[in-house]
Write an enzyme that holds these catalytic residues in place. Structure first.
Site, PDB file in Angstrom:
ATOM      1  N   ARG B 618       7.738   5.773  48.453  1.00  0.00           N
ATOM      2  CA  ARG B 618       7.446   6.404  47.158  1.00  0.00           C
ATOM      3  C   ARG B 618       8.663   7.187  46.675  1.00  0.00           C
ATOM      4  O   ARG B 618       9.273   7.934  47.442  1.00  0.00           O
ATOM      5  CB  ARG B 618       6.252   7.329  47.322  1.00  0.00           C
ATOM      6  CG  ARG B 618       6.016   8.212  46.115  1.00  0.00           C
ATOM      7  CD  ARG B 618       4.740   8.999  46.260  1.00  0.00           C
ATOM      8  NE  ARG B 618       3.576   8.144  46.014  1.00  0.00           N
ATOM      9  CZ  ARG B 618       2.379   8.317  46.584  1.00  0.00           C
ATOM     10  NH1 ARG B 618       2.181   9.289  47.445  1.00  0.00           N
ATOM     11  NH2 ARG B 618       1.386   7.507  46.300  1.00  0.00           N
ATOM     12  N   GLN B 628      20.868  10.705  43.211  1.00  0.00           N
ATOM     13  CA  GLN B 628      21.354  10.485  44.575  1.00  0.00           C
ATOM     14  C   GLN B 628      21.989   9.114  44.728  1.00  0.00           C
ATOM     15  O   GLN B 628      23.027   8.955  45.357  1.00  0.00           O
ATOM     16  CB  GLN B 628      20.178  10.599  45.562  1.00  0.00           C
ATOM     17  CG  GLN B 628      19.806  12.009  45.882  1.00  0.00           C
ATOM     18  CD  GLN B 628      20.954  12.714  46.555  1.00  0.00           C
ATOM     19  OE1 GLN B 628      21.318  12.404  47.675  1.00  0.00           O
ATOM     20  NE2 GLN B 628      21.563  13.639  45.860  1.00  0.00           N
ATOM     21  N   LYS B 691      10.240   7.806  51.650  1.00  0.00           N
ATOM     22  CA  LYS B 691      11.318   7.748  52.641  1.00  0.00           C
ATOM     23  C   LYS B 691      12.568   8.319  51.967  1.00  0.00           C
ATOM     24  O   LYS B 691      12.471   8.985  50.948  1.00  0.00           O
ATOM     25  CB  LYS B 691      11.507   6.310  53.134  1.00  0.00           C
ATOM     26  CG  LYS B 691      10.261   5.804  53.890  1.00  0.00           C
ATOM     27  CD  LYS B 691      10.429   4.475  54.610  1.00  0.00           C
ATOM     28  CE  LYS B 691      10.244   3.299  53.714  1.00  0.00           C
ATOM     29  NZ  LYS B 691       9.920   2.039  54.468  1.00  0.00           N
ATOM     30  N   GLY B 694      18.982   8.956  49.639  1.00  0.00           N
ATOM     31  CA  GLY B 694      20.298   9.567  49.416  1.00  0.00           C
ATOM     32  C   GLY B 694      21.424   8.879  50.162  1.00  0.00           C
ATOM     33  O   GLY B 694      22.571   8.916  49.735  1.00  0.00           O
ATOM     34  N   GLU B 695      21.102   8.280  51.289  1.00  0.00           N
ATOM     35  CA  GLU B 695      22.135   7.583  52.056  1.00  0.00           C
ATOM     36  C   GLU B 695      22.058   6.077  51.837  1.00  0.00           C
ATOM     37  O   GLU B 695      23.077   5.389  51.843  1.00  0.00           O
ATOM     38  CB  GLU B 695      22.009   7.928  53.531  1.00  0.00           C
ATOM     39  CG  GLU B 695      22.188   9.420  53.736  1.00  0.00           C
ATOM     40  CD  GLU B 695      22.345   9.841  55.175  1.00  0.00           C
ATOM     41  OE1 GLU B 695      23.029  10.843  55.412  1.00  0.00           O
ATOM     42  OE2 GLU B 695      21.780   9.189  56.076  1.00  0.00           O
TER      43      GLU B 695
END
Ligand SMILES: Cc1cc2nc3c(=O)[nH]c(=O)nc-3n(C[C@H](O)[C@H](O)[C@H](O)COP(=O)(O)OP(=O)(O)OC[C@H]3O[C@@H](n4cnc5c(N)ncnc54)[C@H](O)[C@@H]3O)c2cc1C
Ligand code: SF4
Lengths: 316, 735
Positions: B618, B628, B691, B694-695
């Protein structure tokens, strides 16, 4: 940064005199190079003479039909000046390829000519550097040298001159006007202004201590297609790996000055004679005595290829 | 709250506030300069002093003596504290390199003194007067040379082992009809966050207050207490606003230690910021890797054998760059092996930088996938789809909790116009050679316990307190959204306080776990608060509804402000994770599509457009999530095209240690960026069903660019960054 005293000079002559009488004095214009270097104690003047208020910020036509650019004219104003844009497009383009909008708003014509190298070892005061500390050695040689010079280098220093503007000035045969501490004037052709490193890389120009730049004079316009091509790893806000300032005439003759390859704007008149034959011939002569390192050998190819693109664009 | 069964329907699923494109609630503070960053805290009545660090001028050796006499006499100087003065200090749990103390120099620019003066300028000037006498020792600085002496490090508890193997890789690879065996390298990279590491330390007796710039409040607090040899309870740490971290502020840094010593010596609060030139060599960086990848495939395009080996270096006692992580999970293939080896290098500490492991791992793997697809004469999108797996390929009994890599690839290909991609070197636009590239994105979803306290007051305002940090990611906003959703309030009725060690310990910001874990912690605390409210009102907590500022049960309803009463009500809890991440592999997926232009004459590569499609559970807030991802894509552009800490392998340091020499992308490098989030939830991941993204946004970007450059030029570069010198020899003649 060391503590320093500061004065605003009342006149050009007074500024030159004050500077000449104090070996630790420096002029300050926009401060965009000098202050950075002072913060790192690469430059350590104990006295600053501010030359901003001396009325050296005018751009005026000369009697010969050229242009006199005051030493304190900001890079932004110079690049945007109507006559410069019309008749000296190379200069405008070179300026706009440099630094950023904010910096160009501060950077002056004289300061730009005198900006110091971007060799990373020069910037790290823990490292030996003949330019920063004469006789201490050159830590770039044998180190990380991707940005460094490929021609006109010495055993003492392989740094480049990072100025974009100076490349245009060199191709346009500008003349640097100065006033010395004793009040005498001189006019220095740009070709003679910057020096190769030799054994004294800390001496970068022929200016004497205390000699103040008052103006840079451009000869009458020479027409032609005027192009500045700056090659770099990112699209903006980076110093040139290689840059080419060119004035190409309709008959294929022209002038070229190259940045990012030497301790001064690199121009070889004999190479220009080969221009009509194309980039390979011209670049071959331009760089015939090149001594690249393993990290910067690519600049030889890059100069030739960039020159090829510039010539093609000029013809197109 | 123990989260050990998949989330059922819960109040978050209402999505009245969560999931909405709400602008940052702290945005105005930031754009108007009122958000106070560490160095900016300023109480006009406090006589702050300023500390300036001195970094070691050698990479390895010993300090014989430090002469501070000139520095001490310099104008305005209040104190000078050297590493010899303080003697050996204990090292924090999370630090590899020691930050200060003792006579050993482990790396260049290690902090060896702090000069404290009345002004910053005085401190800086005096710091230049400190004279140090060293005994230089030989060190190892070249990964390529150290590679053969690299060892298999012992597996750390809770972390993946260095080696894995399933089936018989060697035999399967030997008999595969189509094979690839290539070596790739990624350079050392620097976080280059905007705000430097900075701290203010103020002692009050034996109590210490520190304002700092930290991603992980509790880790810092423990490690600072250890380093200073004080009781953790005596230490109050605050870091409410952080100007970027990217992993560079996960672990305690020297600024905080120097500020504490400086403040003690000067007898007043001291501010210390690391000067930009110290950042590359004084702090941590993403370590360089050498990666060998072998893939054997059948003519049908299925991977039969896949091997990924990686070498990286670090200081003694340091860790691996876990670049093979994703290869253990991303593609099917019965026969497989991975291995990681660690060399000793005497450079600054290598440690986490945004998507550690996967970011450099995918830089290599996703070029390799492009290469093998080409050998098979397959479209690389189709190749990836064909080799998708819904189970952990090293342990097929373990399914993924949710995996939609195929969806990302298909949607992306469609939206990007992937079908326009031609043969290498075939497309041209003026002087530009045009190419398209694709790569898969993959990053594991990590779960870390996270606590929060939620208070309802008589004004009907809910205040959330947690030591969670907001490093620019949007934590303030998604936490406020979570509390608002849980209590049936508009977001304006929620106040969020973060980054203070007086608050419950949270997951912190890192590993893209912060968003999901910290909001799950707030969820847990809100559940407690809902119970407290229901209990106080005598409502049956099973059927209460929180809506429109009211709490309802049956036909009774009470305004929240009223329910709070004059004392207010508090809920506090910590989310704890069961074994769902062991029974199921939890990861995030995506696909990156890139169009580049390569200048045919100069070899300059410039991005023309980029698309990321992310399947990451989500999406709690599409604005902050998109921010991000586009930021991460930008970082991937830097990694592909320009970012490299250049090592001087003679004297052992990163030479280009400022933002002029280490080139991160500027605006002109980043044109059109688009982000698509797949509409999905992952009930295994948390009550939020979210989850991280950003990475994920960074993972694979650089390889997609490398592949696009190959498609543009026909030149395959396997060594990052892909600068023009690596292309120029292969470009067509232009002279
Ligand atoms: C981040 C950054 C990026 C940059 N990128 C580029 C780039 O891409 N290309 C480029 O060409 N440049 C670039 N620059 C350099 C910039 O062009 C120079 O800093 C600027 O031109 C210097 O001008 P100034 O007036 O600020 O000089 P100052 O810093 O004031 O002075 C520089 C030197 O000139 C001397 N001086 C100044 N005026 C006089 C005078 N009238 N007579 C005698 N001596 C004088 C000073 O004593 C000093 O030694 C960049 C600079 C920065 C900080
Ligand atoms: S190249 Fe010149 S500037 Fe650079 S370290 Fe050597 S002497 Fe100094």
């Amino acid at each position: 940064m060391r503590a320093f005293t500061y004065e605003r000079a009342p006149s050009v002559e007074a500024a030159a005199k004050a500077a000449a009488s104090n070996p630790e004095a420096k002029f300050i214009a926009g401060g965009t190079n000098l202050l950075d270097l002072m913060k790192l104690e690469i430059e350590t003047p104990t006295h600053l003479i501010d030359v901003n208020g001396l009325g050296l910020d005018q751009i005026e036509p000369t009697q010969e039909g050229g242009l006199r650019i005051g030493a304190l004219v900001r890079n932004t104003d110079l690049a945007g000046h109507g006559i410069v844009r019309r008749d000296y497009g190379l200069l405008s383009r070179a300026l706009l390829a440099g630094a950023s909008g904010q910096l160009r708003n501060k950077a002056s014509t004289a300061g730009n000519l005198l900006q110091r190298t971007r060799c990373p070892y020069f910037y790290d005061t823990n490292q030996p550097c003949n330019k920063r500390q004469p006789g201490s050695g050159c830590s770039a040689i044998g180190g990380f040298t991707r940005q460094h010079a490929v021609i006109g280098t010495s055993e003492a220093c392989i740094a480049t001159n990072p100025s974009d503007m100076a490349i245009a000035m060199r191709a346009l045969d500008a003349v640097v006007e100065t006033v010395k501490g004793d009040g005498s004037h001189r006019a220095i052709p740009i070709a003679d202004f910057h020096r190769l490193p030799g054994d004294t890389p800390h001496i970068e120009t022929v200016l004497e201590h205390g000699e103040i730049i008052t103006a840079v004079v451009l000869p009458p316009p020479i027409g032609g297609r005027q192009l500045y091509r700056k090659v770099r790893d990112r699209a903006s806000y980076a110093f040139a790996l290689v840059s080419i300032g060119a004035v190409i005439q309709p008959d294929g003759t022209g002038r070229i000055a190259v940045g990012g390859v030497a301790h001064k704007p690199w121009r070889v008149e004999a190479a220009e004679a080969e221009l009509p034959k194309g980039a390979r011939a011209a670049a071959g002569i331009l760089l015939s005595d090149a001594r690249p390192t393993d990290h910067n050998r690519f600049k030889l190819d890059l100069v030739e290829r960039t020159l090829g693109a510039v010539i093609a664009e000029a013809r197109g | 709250m123990q989260f050990d069964t998949p989330a059922a329907t819960n109040p978050i699923d209402q999505l009245k506030v969560v999931g909405r494109p709400i602008h940052r609630i702290d945005g105005q503070l930031k754009t108007t300069g009122r958000a106070m960053y560490a160095y900016e805290w300023h109480d006009p009545n406090t006589p702050y002093a300023y500390g300036y660090p001195v970094g070691a001028a050698i990479a390895k050796g010993r300090i014989k003596s430090i002469d501070v006499s000139a520095a001490k006499k310099a104008p305005g100087v209040l104190a000078v504290v050297t590493t010899l003065d303080v003697g050996e200090l204990k090292k924090g749990q999370f630090n590899t390199a020691k930050l200060f103390g003792g006579d050993r120099v482990q790396h260049y620019h290690q902090a060896i003194a702090v000069v404290v003066a009345q002004t910053f300028e005085q401190a800086r000037a005096a710091a230049a007067l400190v004279r140090v006498d060293y005994v230089v020792e030989k060190g190892a600085f070249d990964l390529e040379k150290a590679k053969d002496s690299a060892i298999e490090p012992a597996a750390k508890p809770g972390e993946a082992p260095p080696d894995t193997a399933v089936g018989d890789f060697d035999a399967a690879f030997a008999s595969a009809p189509v094979t690839l065996d290539e070596t790739y390298t990624t350079p050392d990279q620097s976080h280059c966050m905007m705000e430097p590491h900075a701290s203010i330390a103020a002692w009050n007796g034996d109590k210490l207050t520190v304002w700092t710039s930290s991603q992980m409040i509790d880790w810092w607090r423990s490690d600072l207490a250890t380093t200073l040899g004080i009781d953790k309870e005596k230490l109050h740490l605050m870091s409410p606003f952080i100007g970027g971290g990217f992993g560079g502020k996960l672990f305690l840094r020297a600024d905080a230690v120097l500020a504490a010593f400086g403040a003690k010596a000067a007898g007043r609060p001291v501010k210390v910021a690391l000067p930009r030139p110290l950042m590359a060599n004084n702090t941590t960086h993403r370590p360089a890797t050498i990666q060998r990848i072998r893939i054997g495939a059948g003519r049908d395009g299925r991977i039969a054998a896949i091997a990924h080996e990686s070498w990286s270096g670090d200081l003694p006692g340091g860790g691996l760059e876990t670049a093979v992580n994703q290869t253990r999970l991303l593609y099917a293939g019965a026969h497989r092996m991975t291995a990681m080896r660690l060399a000793t290098l005497d450079l600054a500490e290598g440690n986490a930088m945004r998507a550690p492991g996967e970011a450099p791992g995918l830089m290599a793997l996703e070029i390799a996938i492009d290469e093998i697809a080409e050998k098979l004469d397959m479209d690389p999108v189709q190749f990836r789809i064909l080799n998708d797996t819904q189970v952990d390929p090293e342990n097929p009994k373990r399914p993924f909790s949710h995996r939609n890599l195929i969806g990302c690839l298909e949607v992306g290909a469609e939206r990007f116009g992937w079908s326009q991609r031609g043969r290498p070197g075939a497309r041209r636009d003026g002087n530009w050679l045009i190419g398209l590239g694709v790569a898969a994105a993959f990053r594991n979803n990590l779960l870390i316990p996270s606590g929060a306290r939620v208070r309802l007051d008589r004004e009907g305002i809910v205040t959330v307190e947690t030591d969670m940090t907001d490093i620019g990611t949007g934590s303030y906003t998604i936490i406020a959204q979570t509390a608002a959703e849980m209590l049936g309030l508009p977001i304006e009725k929620v106040a969020v306080h973060l980054g203070d060690s007086h608050f419950p310990v949270s997951a912190g910001s890192g590993g893209q776990f912060g968003g999901n874990c910290s909001t799950a912690g707030v969820y847990a605390a809100c559940v407690k608060l809902r119970e407290a409210i229901a209990q106080k009102l005598g409502f049956n907590s099973d059927d209460v509804v929180f809506e429109n500022g009211e709490v309802r049960s049956g036909n009774r309803s009470v305004r929240l402000a009223e329910a709070a009463g004059s004392d207010g009500l508090v809920g506090e809890d910590t989310i704890q994770w069961g074994d769902l991440s062991e029974t199921h592999q939890q990861s995030t997926f995506g696909a990156h599509f890139v169009e580049v232009g390569v200048d045919v004459a100069t070899g300059e590569s410039r991005i023309r457009r980029m698309l990321a499609v992310c399947a990451a559970g989500r999406i709690l807030n599409p604005i902050t999530a998109r921010s991000q991802v586009i930021g991460a894509m930008t970082m991937g552009v830097g990694g592909a095209l320009s970012e490299e800490l250049a090592v001087d392998t003679r004297s052992g340091f990163f030479v280009n240690h400022d933002l002029a020499g280490y080139e991160v992308p500027v605006h002109a490098d980043i044109p059109h960026q688009e982000v698509i989030f797949m509409d999905e939830t992952d009930p295994m991941s948390s009550p939020m069903k979210a989850k991280g993204v950003g990475e994920l946004g960074l993972c694979g970007v650089s390889a997609a660019i490398a592949n696009a450059i190959y498609n543009a030029t026909g030149i395959r570069v396997r060594h990052y960054p892909i600068t023009l010198d690596k292309l120029i020899g292969g470009l067509p003649d232009v002279a």
